[in-house]
Design an enzyme around this catalytic site. Sequence first.
Site, PDB file in Angstrom:
ATOM      1  N   ASP A 421      39.007  10.811  31.307  1.00  0.00           N
ATOM      2  CA  ASP A 421      38.702   9.896  30.209  1.00  0.00           C
ATOM      3  C   ASP A 421      38.391   8.493  30.722  1.00  0.00           C
ATOM      4  O   ASP A 421      38.959   8.032  31.712  1.00  0.00           O
ATOM      5  CB  ASP A 421      39.915   9.842  29.269  1.00  0.00           C
ATOM      6  CG  ASP A 421      39.678   8.959  28.066  1.00  0.00           C
ATOM      7  OD1 ASP A 421      38.782   9.288  27.268  1.00  0.00           O
ATOM      8  OD2 ASP A 421      40.381   7.940  27.924  1.00  0.00           O
ATOM      9  N   GLU A 474      33.863  11.297  31.763  1.00  0.00           N
ATOM     10  CA  GLU A 474      33.334  10.618  30.575  1.00  0.00           C
ATOM     11  C   GLU A 474      32.891   9.233  31.063  1.00  0.00           C
ATOM     12  O   GLU A 474      33.699   8.317  31.175  1.00  0.00           O
ATOM     13  CB  GLU A 474      34.392  10.485  29.480  1.00  0.00           C
ATOM     14  CG  GLU A 474      33.812   9.894  28.205  1.00  0.00           C
ATOM     15  CD  GLU A 474      34.790   9.061  27.410  1.00  0.00           C
ATOM     16  OE1 GLU A 474      34.495   8.774  26.237  1.00  0.00           O
ATOM     17  OE2 GLU A 474      35.844   8.670  27.943  1.00  0.00           O
TER      18      GLU A 474
END
Length: 748
Positions: A421, A474
């Site tokens: 993330d 990401e």
Amino acid sequence: MSHPTHEPAGPPGLDRGAIEALAEARHGDPFAVLGPGPILGPVPISGPGRRRLVVIRPDADEVGAAAQQDGRPLGILARVHPAGIFAGTIEDAPYRLVVTTGRGTETVEDPYRFGPILTDEDLQLIRTGRHPDLPGVLGARVTEIEGVAGTVFAVWAPNADRVSVTGDFNDWDGRRHPMRLRHAAGVWELFLPGIGPGRAYRYEIRSRGGAVLHKADPMAQATEMPPGTASIVPDPTPFPWTDGSWMARRATTDLLKMPVSVYEVHAASWFRDAAHPQLDWDGLADRLIPYVRALGFTHVELLPVMEHPFGGSWGYQPLGLFAPSARFGRPRGFARFVDRCHAAGIGVILDWVPAHFPMDPHGLFRFDGTALYEHEDPREGIHRDWNTAIYNHGRDEVAGFLIASALYWLEHYHVDGLRVDAVASMLYRDYSREAGDWVPNIHGGRENLETVAFLRRLNQVIQARVPGAMTIAEESTAWPGVTAPVAAEGSETALGFTLKWNMGWMHDSLKYMGEDPINRRWHHGTMTFSLVYAWSERYVLPLSHDEVVHGKGSLLGRMPGDDWQKRANLRAYLAVMWGHPGRKLIFAGGELGNPREWDHDGSTPWGLLDDPGHQGIQALVADLNRLYAHEPALHARDDDPGGFQWVVGDDAANSVFAWIRRTGEEATDPDILVVANLTPVPREGYRIGVPAPGIWHEVLNTDATAYGGSGLGNGGRALAVETPAHGRPASLTLTLPPLSTLMLRQGR
């Protein structure tokens, strides 16, 4: 216990200051005083040899010692401090403590008779952040020492004055079990006999400033149910995995040539009803696995399931980087979930957060009273957007902690991949910061060189230790080489991820689809731009949870037009996505055509399936997945420009796009022609160039009545004739239904 005839007396020579420090829970070297030791000062010698013994038991009325072998009394200790410190001399023989409290008398082992536990090699590897099995040396570990069963506790807190283990076994009293400091690594350790799996514990830490902190274990492998904050001693029983064949295949399969279609799920809200306000891991497996398998997804991706204090963070503010959230049951339940996924042929990807963490008082923030896991300077250590602390990736112990977490999920729980993330927030020191609110790197630039080194090492270690596991970034910027191999020549910026989310495709395509079809001709390049850079990285096409929250609307809600047109637009868009180079990801509810934003406190709206229109969208997704998996042209060359050929990329006036996906092995793997008409105008007799004459089978038509469409199409097949078009020697004449995408397979 039968008492000796002599009266108890404390051994002379005990330092009163040390006794006071123990009583006030501020002594930093408890093993220098507690437990057995030499007698200090002149003592009359008579009978067998004797030694000093000091015990702290604030709950005790009386403390003595008995021989391990036969239980004979070795001595009784005197209370030398009202806080419950007992001292005296006993016969010099292996002993156990005999403790009398208001609950009765019990014989117990003395934690302070055991020597150091961690080896010098362990300490060196912890200090350098390169221990190959950090969960095997830090945290709570059920074990046996000198034939005595118990739990070893060990925690990194180098700047603490004193650390104690507190728990339901010592009334959460920080005086009872102060730990030994191993100075070489700043690690505190203690073996507590008789403590087994399931016991709740925390660390009580006294900072150098005198503050007393109550902290959960950063290495905890199990936790209390939130809002409880205690850690739980884990069960060491090996899990009986049944996925050996899956793991063997994973280690030898070239993932980059395989179909990857991901169903993204928030475990807490995927299914809820009156009878099931919260599914546990087994309940989720019972419902989710057959559903994902029936729809043909290859992987399920879970929003972070690492323990986190605030459910509203969806798991993206975790504190327990080694513990599956107790919201869904015990850790073995999560292992069963993964094992059952593998048995069904489904891979498991976890969202993992090594960028930042919340500042809850029981967590990592100022763990030992100092900025230990985070940066001291708030310009580096505090994330303004999320009010979280930023990991100091340049500190060896912190990098080692995070890499150990990643390996733990991949190795211990057999997870198949980690989606990392917020990579962009880690890579740039000025991410979401104003001028003057960030610290340049040593060269004066904005790149976070320490994070780059951490990510490169993370991916190298995973590739070496867990072949076949994937890491997915990401990352929303143009950082060069996110998926480039670290070892390549001239690869200073290469990060080594397996895949990267294609945020540019997602933003551009959703923007285009949100336009009224009459205006799409003016935005044609928005839809084609992703093919300019489609092979610069290895991509995943993400329609994730982030695109259906915070006022953005649902996927269906973004589509223009009336209800029929919205559904037709969504069906056409999904087929464009499945025909575009790159792996696929869709968040739960998107496959139903959910008209509402995702509500993490609610449930996926399963009642939509009572409507044939929503059933049709779900059926289309299932058919897209099957086609994607069974047609190598749609996945085998996702990262190779030779696997894609534009046929019609410039028909802005009609908003028509057409391309060919191919493997390059035409004799065995046929080409797939994808044609999208993104206006509500049917187009008869639309000529499209193809490589050769012959039959092309219409294998998918998003306007089919089975999906809720009008049923316009080409009767299942079309004949290519030797009429050149679009620079090709043959062509098809097709009927293009309104707001639709067709896929045609070249006949053999």
